[in-house]
Design a protein around this motif. Structure first.
Motif, PDB file in Angstrom:
ATOM      1  N   LEU A 262     -51.794  30.648 -22.863  1.00 61.65           N
ATOM      2  CA  LEU A 262     -50.952  30.121 -23.931  1.00 61.65           C
ATOM      3  C   LEU A 262     -51.724  29.138 -24.797  1.00 61.65           C
ATOM      4  O   LEU A 262     -52.571  28.393 -24.303  1.00 61.65           O
ATOM      5  CB  LEU A 262     -49.720  29.421 -23.342  1.00 61.65           C
ATOM      6  CG  LEU A 262     -48.771  30.330 -22.574  1.00 61.65           C
ATOM      7  CD1 LEU A 262     -47.664  29.510 -21.928  1.00 61.65           C
ATOM      8  CD2 LEU A 262     -48.199  31.407 -23.476  1.00 61.65           C
ATOM      9  N   GLY A 263     -51.399  29.160 -26.067  1.00 58.46           N
ATOM     10  CA  GLY A 263     -51.975  28.211 -27.002  1.00 58.46           C
ATOM     11  C   GLY A 263     -51.047  27.020 -27.177  1.00 58.46           C
ATOM     12  O   GLY A 263     -50.241  26.703 -26.300  1.00 58.46           O
ATOM     13  N   MET A 264     -51.118  26.413 -28.333  1.00 55.44           N
ATOM     14  CA  MET A 264     -50.338  25.229 -28.633  1.00 55.44           C
ATOM     15  C   MET A 264     -49.391  25.555 -29.778  1.00 55.44           C
ATOM     16  O   MET A 264     -49.825  25.993 -30.833  1.00 55.44           O
ATOM     17  CB  MET A 264     -51.315  24.121 -29.054  1.00 55.44           C
ATOM     18  CG  MET A 264     -50.727  22.756 -29.055  1.00 55.44           C
ATOM     19  SD  MET A 264     -51.906  21.470 -29.595  1.00 55.44           S
ATOM     20  CE  MET A 264     -53.340  21.739 -28.600  1.00 55.44           C
TER      21      MET A 264
ATOM     22  N   LEU B 142     -46.227  29.096 -16.861  1.00 56.52           N
ATOM     23  CA  LEU B 142     -46.719  27.828 -16.320  1.00 56.52           C
ATOM     24  C   LEU B 142     -47.439  27.113 -17.445  1.00 56.52           C
ATOM     25  O   LEU B 142     -48.514  27.531 -17.880  1.00 56.52           O
ATOM     26  CB  LEU B 142     -47.667  28.049 -15.137  1.00 56.52           C
ATOM     27  CG  LEU B 142     -48.225  26.777 -14.500  1.00 56.52           C
ATOM     28  CD1 LEU B 142     -47.108  25.867 -14.008  1.00 56.52           C
ATOM     29  CD2 LEU B 142     -49.172  27.124 -13.378  1.00 56.52           C
ATOM     30  N   ALA B 143     -46.818  26.074 -17.966  1.00 54.20           N
ATOM     31  CA  ALA B 143     -47.347  25.354 -19.127  1.00 54.20           C
ATOM     32  C   ALA B 143     -48.037  24.071 -18.702  1.00 54.20           C
ATOM     33  O   ALA B 143     -47.606  23.407 -17.757  1.00 54.20           O
ATOM     34  CB  ALA B 143     -46.212  25.028 -20.096  1.00 54.20           C
ATOM     35  N   THR B 144     -49.094  23.738 -19.417  1.00 53.11           N
ATOM     36  CA  THR B 144     -49.729  22.441 -19.211  1.00 53.11           C
ATOM     37  C   THR B 144     -48.737  21.350 -19.594  1.00 53.11           C
ATOM     38  O   THR B 144     -48.547  20.376 -18.871  1.00 53.11           O
ATOM     39  CB  THR B 144     -51.007  22.335 -20.065  1.00 53.11           C
ATOM     40  OG1 THR B 144     -51.846  23.441 -19.745  1.00 53.11           O
ATOM     41  CG2 THR B 144     -51.723  21.033 -19.824  1.00 53.11           C
TER      42      THR B 144
ATOM     43  N   GLY C  51     -50.474  24.778 -24.117  1.00 54.88           N
ATOM     44  CA  GLY C  51     -51.351  25.401 -23.138  1.00 54.88           C
ATOM     45  C   GLY C  51     -50.651  25.915 -21.906  1.00 54.88           C
ATOM     46  O   GLY C  51     -49.490  25.612 -21.644  1.00 54.88           O
ATOM     47  N   GLY C  52     -51.357  26.736 -21.151  1.00 54.77           N
ATOM     48  CA  GLY C  52     -50.834  27.270 -19.908  1.00 54.77           C
ATOM     49  C   GLY C  52     -51.075  28.763 -19.791  1.00 54.77           C
ATOM     50  O   GLY C  52     -51.947  29.326 -20.454  1.00 54.77           O
ATOM     51  N   MET C  53     -50.267  29.411 -18.959  1.00 56.00           N
ATOM     52  CA  MET C  53     -50.361  30.855 -18.716  1.00 56.00           C
ATOM     53  C   MET C  53     -48.957  31.452 -18.696  1.00 56.00           C
ATOM     54  O   MET C  53     -48.010  30.808 -18.258  1.00 56.00           O
ATOM     55  CB  MET C  53     -51.015  31.134 -17.359  1.00 56.00           C
ATOM     56  CG  MET C  53     -52.459  30.740 -17.245  1.00 56.00           C
ATOM     57  SD  MET C  53     -53.562  31.678 -18.308  1.00 56.00           S
ATOM     58  CE  MET C  53     -53.434  33.306 -17.614  1.00 56.00           C
ATOM     59  N   LEU C  54     -48.864  32.689 -19.162  1.00 55.96           N
ATOM     60  CA  LEU C  54     -47.617  33.437 -19.105  1.00 55.96           C
ATOM     61  C   LEU C  54     -47.921  34.775 -18.454  1.00 55.96           C
ATOM     62  O   LEU C  54     -48.911  35.423 -18.794  1.00 55.96           O
ATOM     63  CB  LEU C  54     -47.051  33.666 -20.501  1.00 55.96           C
ATOM     64  CG  LEU C  54     -45.786  34.514 -20.565  1.00 55.96           C
ATOM     65  CD1 LEU C  54     -44.833  33.957 -21.611  1.00 55.96           C
ATOM     66  CD2 LEU C  54     -46.086  35.961 -20.853  1.00 55.96           C
ATOM     67  N   SER C  55     -47.081  35.172 -17.514  1.00 57.93           N
ATOM     68  CA  SER C  55     -47.233  36.495 -16.918  1.00 57.93           C
ATOM     69  C   SER C  55     -45.876  37.179 -16.863  1.00 57.93           C
ATOM     70  O   SER C  55     -44.852  36.538 -16.642  1.00 57.93           O
ATOM     71  CB  SER C  55     -47.841  36.418 -15.512  1.00 57.93           C
ATOM     72  OG  SER C  55     -46.916  35.873 -14.604  1.00 57.93           O
ATOM     73  N   MET C  56     -45.898  38.473 -17.090  1.00 55.20           N
ATOM     74  CA  MET C  56     -44.718  39.324 -16.933  1.00 55.20           C
ATOM     75  C   MET C  56     -45.138  40.385 -15.921  1.00 55.20           C
ATOM     76  O   MET C  56     -45.985  41.232 -16.227  1.00 55.20           O
ATOM     77  CB  MET C  56     -44.334  39.957 -18.271  1.00 55.20           C
ATOM     78  CG  MET C  56     -43.134  40.859 -18.194  1.00 55.20           C
ATOM     79  SD  MET C  56     -41.653  39.892 -17.860  1.00 55.20           S
ATOM     80  CE  MET C  56     -40.398  40.982 -18.448  1.00 55.20           C
ATOM     81  N   MET C  57     -44.628  40.290 -14.723  1.00 57.32           N
ATOM     82  CA  MET C  57     -45.006  41.223 -13.665  1.00 57.32           C
ATOM     83  C   MET C  57     -43.756  41.790 -13.009  1.00 57.32           C
ATOM     84  O   MET C  57     -42.909  41.032 -12.523  1.00 57.32           O
ATOM     85  CB  MET C  57     -45.864  40.517 -12.600  1.00 57.32           C
ATOM     86  CG  MET C  57     -47.175  39.977 -13.139  1.00 57.32           C
ATOM     87  SD  MET C  57     -48.205  41.225 -13.893  1.00 57.32           S
ATOM     88  CE  MET C  57     -49.279  41.574 -12.567  1.00 57.32           C
TER      89      MET C  57
END
Length: 133
Positions: free
Chosen positions: A45-47, A79-81, A66-72
């Motif tokens: 993820l960006g800002m 999960l964001a900073t 920031g952070g990560m995104l997942s679709m599973m």
């Protein structure tokens, strides 16, 4: 419209868990929207501004930094900073951070590292102010 489970967390803990129609946020390559039945996907993820659309159509906005995104397998995890809901953003604090960062950049004489840090602080403050307005 179809829904899917979403969990939003930060290093401080779980901020949201529930069914949603859509999640919109900025990845490092641009804006994206996740809907039900999206293929398995993972991105950094960006800002920028993020939004969650609830099953009743309510749209909640937030500043995501920031952070990560997942679709599973039909479940989305973000999960964001830093994740701040619009109603939780302190405008005075964001304006003060913006002013401090602008002053650091204006004074000059910064190392490359100091310049990048000041620039990132300014961007974070601007995202918060943009979401709040």
């Amino acid at each position: 419209m179809s829904t899917f489970p979403l969990r939003i967390g930060t290093p401080d803990g779980l901020l949201f868990e529930g069914e949603v129609e859509r999640v919109v946020c900025r990845s490092i390559t641009g804006n994206l929207a996740i809907l039900a039945r999206h293929c398995n996907f993972c991105t950094a993820l960006g800002m920028g501004e993020a939004a969650v659309v609830l099953p009743d159509g309510t749209r909640r906005t937030a500043a995501c930094i920031g952070g990560m995104l997942s679709m599973m397998n039909g479940t989305c995890r973000l999960l964001a900073t830093t994740w701040e809901w619009k109603e939780d953003i302190d405008s005075e604090r964001a304006n003060a951070a913006k002013k401090r960062a602008e002053e650091m950049l204006a004074k000059g004489g910064l190392t490359d590292r100091e310049y990048k840090i000041a620039e990132a602080k300014l961007q974070r403050a601007l995202v918060r102010l943009s979401v709040k307005s």
